[in-house]
Design a protein around this motif. Structure first.
Motif, short mmCIF file in Angstrom:
data_model
loop_
_atom_site.label_atom_id
_atom_site.label_comp_id
_atom_site.label_asym_id
_atom_site.label_seq_id
_atom_site.Cartn_x
_atom_site.Cartn_y
_atom_site.Cartn_z
N ARG A 78 -2.86 -2.87 37.70
CA ARG A 78 -2.92 -1.74 36.92
C ARG A 78 -2.36 -2.10 35.30
O ARG A 78 -1.49 -3.07 34.95
N ARG A 102 6.88 0.75 34.56
CA ARG A 102 7.78 0.28 35.99
C ARG A 102 7.07 -0.07 37.27
O ARG A 102 7.13 -0.79 37.76
N GLU A 103 5.92 0.48 37.00
CA GLU A 103 4.80 -0.12 37.97
C GLU A 103 3.40 -0.94 37.56
O GLU A 103 2.38 -0.85 38.30
N LYS A 134 1.62 -3.76 35.39
CA LYS A 134 1.20 -5.36 35.61
C LYS A 134 1.32 -6.02 34.18
O LYS A 134 1.21 -6.58 34.34
#
Length: 412
Positions: free
Chosen positions: A37, A404-405, A407
């Protein structure tokens, strides 16, 4: 004429459309799973720092308050309402100087009742003591009289014996003389034994009475001393602090109404984050800044009980402290936990809140890739890098709240 619709062809067309949709969704899912992501960000939104090898000093900085080396609490022995206040908070007081006077009518009446009862009991014991001595005195008087009768009978015996031997005294009179002496001798012996036992008994009784009187006198002294407890006195000389007694205020027995700060020296008291509980030890050294001077301090006491995420520690001054140091002044303490040594470090940043030091974004050209790391010790300026990063690599240390999510970051 109406045209007939082929239902079979219609079903085949729907099946083909559904299959195409499934293939598209599956392809999209595969692409999302096989590709990280990503998020596009502007460089001016990021704080970038370089991983370097630098002198790492393990230390902690916290706030501490200057307090007197020794303080004594002023506790109320007898509860009551405040009748008089003699000093004000912050004043210097001398030992046994009156601070306040309390009043409790119920306790006062109780003291008077007890005092009267004790005095009456002491009077009764003194009467008993006098009675015992009078009994012994009367018995002694009786013994003196009996001994006189015995001596008189003995004298008559020797005189009548001579007369009897010369045959001047009759047999009957001589027998009467012998009987009289025997009677007086036996009477004296009985009274003498009774007097000895009486004296022994009286000695024990008088000792018991004296002991009881001593105890009662001590109780009376204590009772009268307790009556003085309504007058609150300074236990030691020093500065009166935390004293807020007001006229008419009701104060319970055993409650503290202030403290005396003994101005023999000062110490530092600090509440430190529990993270450092196993790292701060007694005899560790630090320093503070007071009135433009650097003063060395040392940890002397650690209270391991954690309250609100903090524990208490006390420090003493090593260097001479400035004159007129103010009690309650808050100062910053820099406490050294280890000596300086070369370590791989990164500057502190708000990224740690989101990652807890387990991963970080590492910059590679116009990208920033998420990477696992391990951080060790820390001080107010740096984190020690244990693994996951190399010297001269650049990392993002700003807030990761929106990442946070993610990459991979694309930096514009």
């Amino acid at each position: 004429m109406d045209t007939k619709i082929d239902q079979r062809k219609k079903k085949e067309k729907r099946f083909i459309l559904l299959a195409v949709a499934i293939v598209i969704l599956g392809g999209t899912a595969y692409y999302m799973a096989s590709h990280p992501r990503t998020l596009m960000v502007h460089s001016n939104e990021l704080m970038v720092k370089t991983v370097v090898v630098d002198n790492f000093e393990d230390f902690v900085v916290f706030q501490a308050q200057i307090e007197p080396l020794n303080s004594i609490f002023i506790n109320v022995v007898e509860g009551g309402s405040v009748q008089e206040v003699f000093v004000e908070n912050g004043e210097m007081v001398a030992k046994n100087m009156p601070i306040a006077r309390l009043y409790n009518p119920n306790t006062e009446l109780n003291y008077l009742t007890q005092e009267t009862a004790i005095i009456e009991q002491m009077n009764q014991l003194n009467i008993s003591k006098l009675s015992v001595r009078n009994q012994e005195l009367n018995l002694s008087k009786d013994f003196v009289a009996i001994e006189h009768d015995y001596n008189q009978a003995k004298l008559n015996y020797h005189l009548n014996k001579k007369l009897y031997d010369r045959e001047v005294l009759s047999e009957n009179e001589w027998q009467n003389t012998q009987e009289k002496l025997r009677y007086e001798e036996e009477r004296k012996s009985i009274i003498q034994k009774s007097l000895i036992k009486e004296r022994e008994s009286n000695k024990i009784q008088l000792k018991q009475i004296s002991e009881a009187l001593t105890i009662m006198q001590r109780s009376l002294t204590t009772l009268r001393q307790n009556k003085k407890n309504f007058l609150v006195l300074a236990p030691e000389s020093g500065r009166l602090g935390s004293f807020e007694a007001t006229l008419g205020q009701s104060i319970e027995a055993g409650k503290s109404i202030g403290k005396i700060d003994i101005l023999s020296g000062y110490k530092l008291v600090a509440m430190v984050d529990e993270y450092y509980l196993d790292r701060i030890q007694e005899n560790q050294y630090g320093q503070i800044e007071v009135k433009g001077k650097t003063i060395k301090v040392k940890v002397v006491k650690i209270l391991p009980e954690v309250k609100g995420g903090k524990f208490e520690t006390e420090l003493e001054f090593i260097d001479k402290i400035p004159e007129n140091l103010q009690e309650g002044l808050s100062v910053g303490v820099k406490l050294t936990l280890s000596e300086k040594e070369k370590k791989l470090v990164i500057p502190k940043g708000s990224f740690y809140t989101a990652t807890q030091g387990k991963w970080i974004f590492v910059i590679n050209e116009n990208k920033a890739v998420r990477r696992k790391i391990e951080l060790g010790r820390e001080n107010p300026n740096f984190y020690e890098v244990v693994s996951g990063l190399k010297q001269n690599e650049q990392v993002i240390i700003s807030n990761y709240g929106e990442y946070r999510e993610i990459k991979e970051l694309i930096i514009k």
